[in-house]
Design a protein around this motif. Structure first.
Motif, PDB file in Angstrom:
ATOM      1  N   PHE A   1       0.840  -1.293   0.002  1.00 55.37           N
ATOM      2  CA  PHE A   1       0.103  -0.150   0.104  1.00 55.37           C
ATOM      3  C   PHE A   1       0.742   1.409  -0.023  1.00 55.37           C
ATOM      4  O   PHE A   1       1.727   1.555   0.994  1.00 55.37           O
ATOM      5  CB  PHE A   1      -0.826   0.076   1.089  1.00 55.37           C
ATOM      6  N   VAL A   2       0.918   2.085  -1.095  1.00 53.00           N
ATOM      7  CA  VAL A   2       1.686   3.009  -1.177  1.00 53.00           C
ATOM      8  C   VAL A   2       0.691   4.465  -0.811  1.00 53.00           C
ATOM      9  O   VAL A   2      -0.166   4.702  -1.532  1.00 53.00           O
ATOM     10  CB  VAL A   2       1.939   3.529  -2.573  1.00 53.00           C
ATOM     11  N   PRO A   3       0.981   5.034   0.429  1.00 56.44           N
ATOM     12  CA  PRO A   3       0.264   6.202   0.676  1.00 56.44           C
ATOM     13  C   PRO A   3       0.353   7.390   0.024  1.00 56.44           C
ATOM     14  O   PRO A   3       1.132   7.439  -0.947  1.00 56.44           O
ATOM     15  CB  PRO A   3       0.836   6.565   2.327  1.00 56.44           C
ATOM     16  N   GLN A   4      -0.462   8.419  -0.109  1.00 54.03           N
ATOM     17  CA  GLN A   4      -0.503   9.440  -0.839  1.00 54.03           C
ATOM     18  C   GLN A   4       0.615  10.232  -0.307  1.00 54.03           C
ATOM     19  O   GLN A   4       1.207  10.975  -1.297  1.00 54.03           O
ATOM     20  CB  GLN A   4      -1.927  10.307  -0.369  1.00 54.03           C
ATOM     21  N   ASP A   5       0.864  10.492   0.820  1.00 57.13           N
ATOM     22  CA  ASP A   5       2.101  11.448   1.247  1.00 57.13           C
ATOM     23  C   ASP A   5       3.389  10.544   1.097  1.00 57.13           C
ATOM     24  O   ASP A   5       3.365   9.102   1.229  1.00 57.13           O
ATOM     25  CB  ASP A   5       1.972  11.707   2.712  1.00 57.13           C
ATOM     26  N   ASP A   6       4.562  11.135   0.825  1.00 60.77           N
ATOM     27  CA  ASP A   6       5.762  10.446   0.558  1.00 60.77           C
ATOM     28  C   ASP A   6       6.145  10.238   1.848  1.00 60.77           C
ATOM     29  O   ASP A   6       7.128  10.961   2.490  1.00 60.77           O
ATOM     30  CB  ASP A   6       6.801  11.108  -0.125  1.00 60.77           C
ATOM     31  N   ILE A   7       5.982   9.000   2.473  1.00 60.75           N
ATOM     32  CA  ILE A   7       6.463   8.724   3.861  1.00 60.75           C
ATOM     33  C   ILE A   7       7.452   7.924   3.630  1.00 60.75           C
ATOM     34  O   ILE A   7       7.439   6.514   3.830  1.00 60.75           O
ATOM     35  CB  ILE A   7       5.244   7.974   4.845  1.00 60.75           C
ATOM     36  N   VAL A   8       8.505   8.490   3.765  1.00 63.00           N
ATOM     37  CA  VAL A   8      10.073   7.808   3.735  1.00 63.00           C
ATOM     38  C   VAL A   8      11.253   8.359   4.812  1.00 63.00           C
ATOM     39  O   VAL A   8      10.819   9.382   5.102  1.00 63.00           O
ATOM     40  CB  VAL A   8      10.567   7.688   2.555  1.00 63.00           C
TER      41      VAL A   8
ATOM     42  N   MET B   1       9.336   1.293  -2.194  1.00 62.61           N
ATOM     43  CA  MET B   1       9.632   0.739  -0.974  1.00 62.61           C
ATOM     44  C   MET B   1       8.406  -0.608  -0.896  1.00 62.61           C
ATOM     45  O   MET B   1       8.697  -1.388   0.102  1.00 62.61           O
ATOM     46  CB  MET B   1       9.200   1.662   0.314  1.00 62.61           C
ATOM     47  N   GLU B   2       7.414  -0.294  -1.642  1.00 59.89           N
ATOM     48  CA  GLU B   2       6.477  -1.361  -1.743  1.00 59.89           C
ATOM     49  C   GLU B   2       6.742  -2.290  -2.901  1.00 59.89           C
ATOM     50  O   GLU B   2       6.266  -3.698  -2.789  1.00 59.89           O
ATOM     51  CB  GLU B   2       5.243  -0.956  -2.229  1.00 59.89           C
ATOM     52  N   MET B   3       7.577  -2.012  -3.864  1.00 57.92           N
ATOM     53  CA  MET B   3       7.802  -2.866  -5.030  1.00 57.92           C
ATOM     54  C   MET B   3       8.890  -3.773  -4.538  1.00 57.92           C
ATOM     55  O   MET B   3       8.968  -4.884  -5.111  1.00 57.92           O
ATOM     56  CB  MET B   3       8.413  -2.129  -6.293  1.00 57.92           C
TER      57      MET B   3
END
Length: 1096
Positions: A568-575, A643-645
């Motif tokens: 699940f890739v969130p809308q905000d760039d949470i890294v 990060m999800e891939m």
């Protein structure tokens, strides 16, 4: 009983001087009479020993040790023999057990606040007051008493009253003598004719009695009440009748029995009470400041150097792989030429593999050389420069094995994909051995060569077979060994989400299916429920009532059963901004890929994602934070997706992944996603205003109208055909998705009788879905559109309309809604589900190790913040140590109070950063299945370094500036437990509260709790409240550690201070355990908050 015992204890002080006495110079030998008296007193001490332990245990831990330090007169009993010689009735003037009990009974009763402890008794009262009742005087007993017995009553002692002997003190109101303790100075007083006071004491002789002279000391009490008998600071008293000035290079505290040598870097003038240790403080300031400046400027240089070395190794591996691939292509060209004819084989091969001449091989010998092109070249596998036919004849004649070149050509002929001869290093004169498989690789260079080699093979296969699926490409590149991902198909029927207590629909009557191997887009105007739709599919919708059904692979199973293979890739760039691109991706891969997967394969996956997302140029760059700029916004967005891939998901859900990207970056990202889809990944994303080229790259499209209703769900190729069929045509030079969204928003009115409110109903009718009752009037309008008539009476009241409620009713409904939301969240947090993902990720211990490595890097990169924290502790220690010198009267309680507040404040605020700065990152990692416990334990483990170092930093200033009597080690242990305690509290505050209120709580708690800890414990409630405050345990530990160093003449001061404070000298370990328990409990609470607290 306690009062009784305390008086006994003081008599015990007397006892140690009982053994036979000799002077240091062996010139004095006590008389037989004196020895007998010592034996009697020694027996008296034995009688009182048990009572002392029971009654004064709160201030005396080791009775033997404390009493010896106060009354060990061995070799120093000349003052006793002198008194025996002057007073023949010396034995009758020594206080009995009952008199000592009576004296110290007043000490315990008044709490050492009175200068006179003695109450009226049979010898000294209003009707009987002999001269022996005056301070500094004593009398003989009327008859002999056996001091070996425990006499209960005070004896009559009123005859032969004389001044008290030196080395003894005679209290006012008690007509007997008590020895002065070590560390005191009890000479015979001299009358000051000007003041009428007996110097050096503070009592006066009675008026009108000309024969009454000054005696010895009159009282032994705490230093707060009376310090007349204390050996003055700057001097030391080896005996109670001798005082010596302190020499240069030595210092003598108040009440000292010997002089202490000053440290090498400290200065001590004659008659100095304390050594000047400011030189130590200055040196430490310089040393620590230098260290902090180095940390501030070079903390991340270690990582930079390490990353630079890794980059060089990676570049070398990539270069080697490229050269190997080039060599392979050249060999294939040579093979094709060899097939055409033998005539010019040698010349063609030499031309193909032209390069500079290398040193001759130890195993290969070149007979002749030919000049070709720019320099001398040779063929590595050829024995000599003769023709191929001649070489074959010579070989056959000599019965030699086929040459390496022949083997390579035969291998290529038999298997075009063979690796025979292709693992050579260009520039090397020897051919490398066959590269080992990925599972057998160990060194980093081998792993990188393996990964880059596989990527180059995949590129080559993609170029050769453009229509081949990505799985087929990988299968060919890895020689048939390919890991298949589980397939996830998501079907939803009549999916409806309603806010609890609000009766407001977020999604309504949504039907459809998301297929594996296809890329689906969800589009619609703002507020249409696009993100809510994806959250519902991913099982992340909270505070809503969901109706309808979601089927996973045709079964009614929870989506959480497949959590480990869902991205699940969130809308905000949470890294993590303080990690590099590669570090972010590698950590996600390590924690979320299968634990059984070999490391080379994990590296290959990460390298493949970096390659596909175009992040090679910034792989070693920090992502960046608000304070420190890093990579661009588009690159950050791609890292967010990567990060999800890297965890090889079967279902990938993305929330607006192209927002903020230019068209080129969006196209690059979508190409990477399409390549994932070719492997069978089910991909669905929310999209905003895509270009037409990007729009056509999707397989399926979902258009949502306002209210969460579906306006279209199907292939992209048929969307224009569908809308054209209902009368909505796309104008020329207008992007179709933009036009459809404008219509759904109501900004553009379609031609004819179609309205944007009717579009969801038209889709339901088109697919024969049931229409909700409150929307049937739109169906009637559509049916009546051909006759241009509308039936207004057909309009029914929608279910979204809510009857007006009172304020109390609305408030109650909101309260119930909030309670339901919290309950749902807690249930979801602790819900145990069956894992159907068929993937075993690393356990807690292994993830803990990964977290440790990551947090260490983050801490090093945040070294400037650490340096500032240490600098603040240095400054606080120096200031408080200078301003709050240790006071002998209070054992330094004021300085320790400020220490508890300062250390608590600084350490709490610093510890807030551990969990408050990366809450969003934690929530994302936790939702993906990464261990909460590993995250928490790793954070706490790294903070243990600060817990160990910060007390040293603070004490390096405070201890040497305040110069307490307690040891550095004892102060360090207390501060260590205190820092551990407040750090755990800071964790709980940082996790539960937002940053602003968290900082406020961190400031208020130590100040308020320290103030409460200093309050009087006069009621049961206050006693309990004080015990619940952690500063109370820290202060008690500090004061006990310091009080234990006050011995001898300080014994009464110690006992009175501890009694007034309610402290017990035996509770020092308990205080430390209490602080550690507070820290452990706070960490348990913090972890519980970490588990149940999620983003609202």
């Amino acid at each position: 009983m306690r009062n009784h015992v305390s008086s006994l204890s003081f008599l015990l002080l007397l006892i140690p001087f009982l053994p036979p006495v000799q002077c240091a110079d062996n010139t004095f030998a006590p008389s037989f009479y004196t020895e007998e008296i010592y034996k009697e007193l020694e027996n008296l001490a034995i009688l009182l020993n048990k009572d002392i332990k029971a009654g004064l245990g709160f201030c005396i831990k080791d009775v033997q040790k404390d009493w010896e330090e106060a009354f060990d007169f061995k070799g120093r009993l000349d003052f006793v023999d002198s008194c025996v010689k002057k007073r023949g009735d010396f034995r009758d003037r020594i206080c009995t057990v009952s008199e000592i009990r009576y004296y110290f009974h007043g000490f315990l009763e008044h709490g050492a606040t009175s200068t006179n402890y003695v109450k009226p008794n049979k010898n000294c009262n209003l009707t009987s007051w002999v001269s022996g009742c005056e301070p500094g005087w004593c009398c003989s007993a009327d008859k002999n008493y056996d001091l070996k017995k425990d006499i209960k009553d005070i004896p009559f002692r009123t005859s032969n009253c004389q001044p008290c002997c030196e080395g003894f003190f005679c209290p006012q109101g008690l007509t007997c003598m008590i020895p002065c303790p070590l560390g005191s100075y009890c000479p015979l007083a001299k009358l000051n004719n000007d003041t009428g006071i007996c110097d050096p004491y503070s009592y006066q002789i009675p008026q009108g009695e000309t024969n009454h002279t000054c005696g010895s000391a009159d009282i032994w009490s705490g230093v707060v009440n009376n310090s007349d008998i204390f050996c003055s600071p700057g001097s030391y008293c080896p005996t109670t009748t001798r005082k010596v000035s302190c020499d240069s290079g030595y210092y003598c505290r108040k009440g000292s029995t010997h002089q202490n040598q000053c440290s090498s870097l400290s200065s001590c003038n004659p008659n100095t009470a304390n050594q000047n240790m400011h030189a130590y403080g200055a040196l430490l300031i310089v040393a620590l400041s230098t260290l902090l400046i180095f940390i501030y400027n070079c903390s991340d240089q270690v990582l930079v150097t390490r990353e630079r070395r890794k980059a060089k190794s990676r570049e070398a591996a990539a270069r080697q792989v490229r050269e190997t691939v080039q060599a392979r292509e050249r060999w294939k060209i040579a093979k094709d030429i060899a097939k055409k004819g033998k005539g010019g084989l040698h010349e063609q091969l030499t031309r193909t593999f032209s390069r500079k001449k290398s040193a001759k091989s130890d195993t290969l010998k070149v007979g002749t050389q030919a000049k070709r092109g720019m320099g001398d070249t040779f063929l590595p596998s050829v024995q000599n420069s003769s023709s191929y036919e001649q070489q074959s004849e010579d070989s056959n004649e000599q019965n030699k094995a086929p040459t390496n070149l022949t083997k390579m050509l035969n291998s290529l002929e038999d298997d075009p994909n063979s690796n025979e001869g292709f693992n050579l290093q260009i520039g090397d004169k020897n051919i490398k051995k066959q590269m080992p498989k990925g599972k057998n690789l160990h060194t980093q260079s081998q792993i990188l060569r393996y990964a880059y080699g596989q990527i180059e093979k995949e590129k080559a296969q993609q170029e050769k077979n453009k229509n081949l699926t990505f799985s087929g490409v990988i299968s060919m590149a890895t020689e048939g060994e390919v890991r298949t991902r589980p397939v996830i198909e998501v079907a939803f029927k009549d999916l409806t989400l309603t806010l609890k207590g609000k009766r407001k629909h977020l999604l309504r009557c949504v039907y459809g299916k998301l297929m594996p191997g296809r890329v689906s887009a969800v589009m619609g105007p703002s507020g249409a429920g696009k993100t809510t739709f994806l959250s519902a599919l991913a099982g992340k919708a909270r505070g809503c009532t969901m109706t309808g059904s979601i089927l996973i692979n045709g079964k009614a199973e929870s989506i959480h059963c497949y959590q480990k293979i869902i991205g699940f890739v969130p809308q905000d760039d949470i890294v993590h901004g303080n990690l590099t691109v590669e570090e972010n991706l590698r950590f996600s891969a390590r924690c979320r890929l299968s634990a059984d997967m070999p490391k080379p394969d994990k590296v290959l996956i990460v390298e493949r994602v970096i390659e596909s997302l175009g992040l090679q140029a910034v792989r070693d760059s920090l992502v960046g934070t608000i304070e420190k700029r890093g990579i661009s916004g588009g690159q950050r967005k791609r890292v967010n997706v990567g990060m999800e891939m890297v965890m090889e998901p079967s279902l990938l859900i993305l929330d607006e992944p192209t927002t903020g990207l230019d068209s080129a970056s969006s196209t690059l990202l979508l190409k990477a996603l399409r390549r994932e889809a070719l492997e069978g990944v089910n991909i669905c994303m929310v999209l905003h205003q895509p270009s037409y080229t990007l729009f056509r790259m999707f397989d399926d499209i979902v258009f949502l109208a306002k209210g969460g209703l579906t306006a279209y769900h199907g292939p992209v190729k048929k969307v224009e055909e569908y809308f054209a069929g209902i009368g909505i045509n796309v104008p020329d030079r207008v992007n179709p998705p933009d036009h459809f969204i404008d219509i759904l928003e109501g900004l553009v009115k379609p031609n004819g009788t179609v309205t944007h409110e009717q579009l969801p109903v038209r889709w339901m009718l088109h697919n024969s879905y049931p229409v909700p009752p409150d929307m049937l009037h739109f169906a009637d309008e559509i049916a009546a559109a051909s006759t241009n008539t509308t039936d207004a009476s057909a309009t029914t009241k929608g279910t979204d309309e809510v009857d007006d409620q009172s304020f109390a009713g609305e408030f109650w409904e909101d309260m119930k809604s909030n309670v339901r939301m919290r309950r749902d969240h807690i249930e979801a947090t602790f819900l145990k589900i069956k894992d159907l993902s068929n993937r075993r990720t690393p356990g807690v211990a292994r993830q803990y190790r990964y977290y440790l490595g990551r947090i260490c890097k983050q801490t090093l990169r945040e070294g400037k913040s650490q340096a500032v924290d240490y600098l603040l502790l240095l400054v606080a220690g120096a200031i408080l140590g200078t301003l709050t010198k240790v006071n002998d009267e209070t054992f330094g309680s004021l300085g320790y109070t400020y220490t508890v507040i300062a250390v608590s404040l600084l350490c709490k605020i610093a510890a807030l950063r551990s969990f408050s700065l990366d809450k969003l990152q934690y929530w994302r990692e936790s939702a993906s299945g990464i261990s909460n416990l590993a995250h928490f334990l790793a954070k706490d483990s790294i903070d243990l370094f600060n817990t160990v170092i910060k007390p040293v930093v603070y004490l390096s200033m405070f201890y040497f500036f305040s110069n307490p009597r307690s040891s550095f080690a004892s102060n360090y242990v207390i501060l260590l437990c205190l820092v551990y305690c407040v750090t755990g509290m800071a964790y709980a505050i940082a996790i539960y509260f937002e940053p602003a209120p968290g900082q406020l709580w961190s400031v208020l708690l130590p100040v308020v709790m320290t103030l409460i800890a200093n309050q009087k414990k006069d009621t049961l409630f206050m006693k309990i409240l004080v015990k619940l405050c952690y500063p109370n345990w820290a202060l008690e530990a500090f004061i006990i550690a310091n009080a234990e160093r006050y011995t001898g003449v300080w014994l009464i001061t110690r006992c009175s201070s501890l009694m007034n404070s309610g402290y017990n000298v035996r509770d020092w370990p308990i205080c430390l355990v209490a602080l550690v328990l507070y820290g452990i409990i706070a960490r348990v609470v913090a972890f519980f908050c970490l588990v149940i607290t999620q983003k609202k």
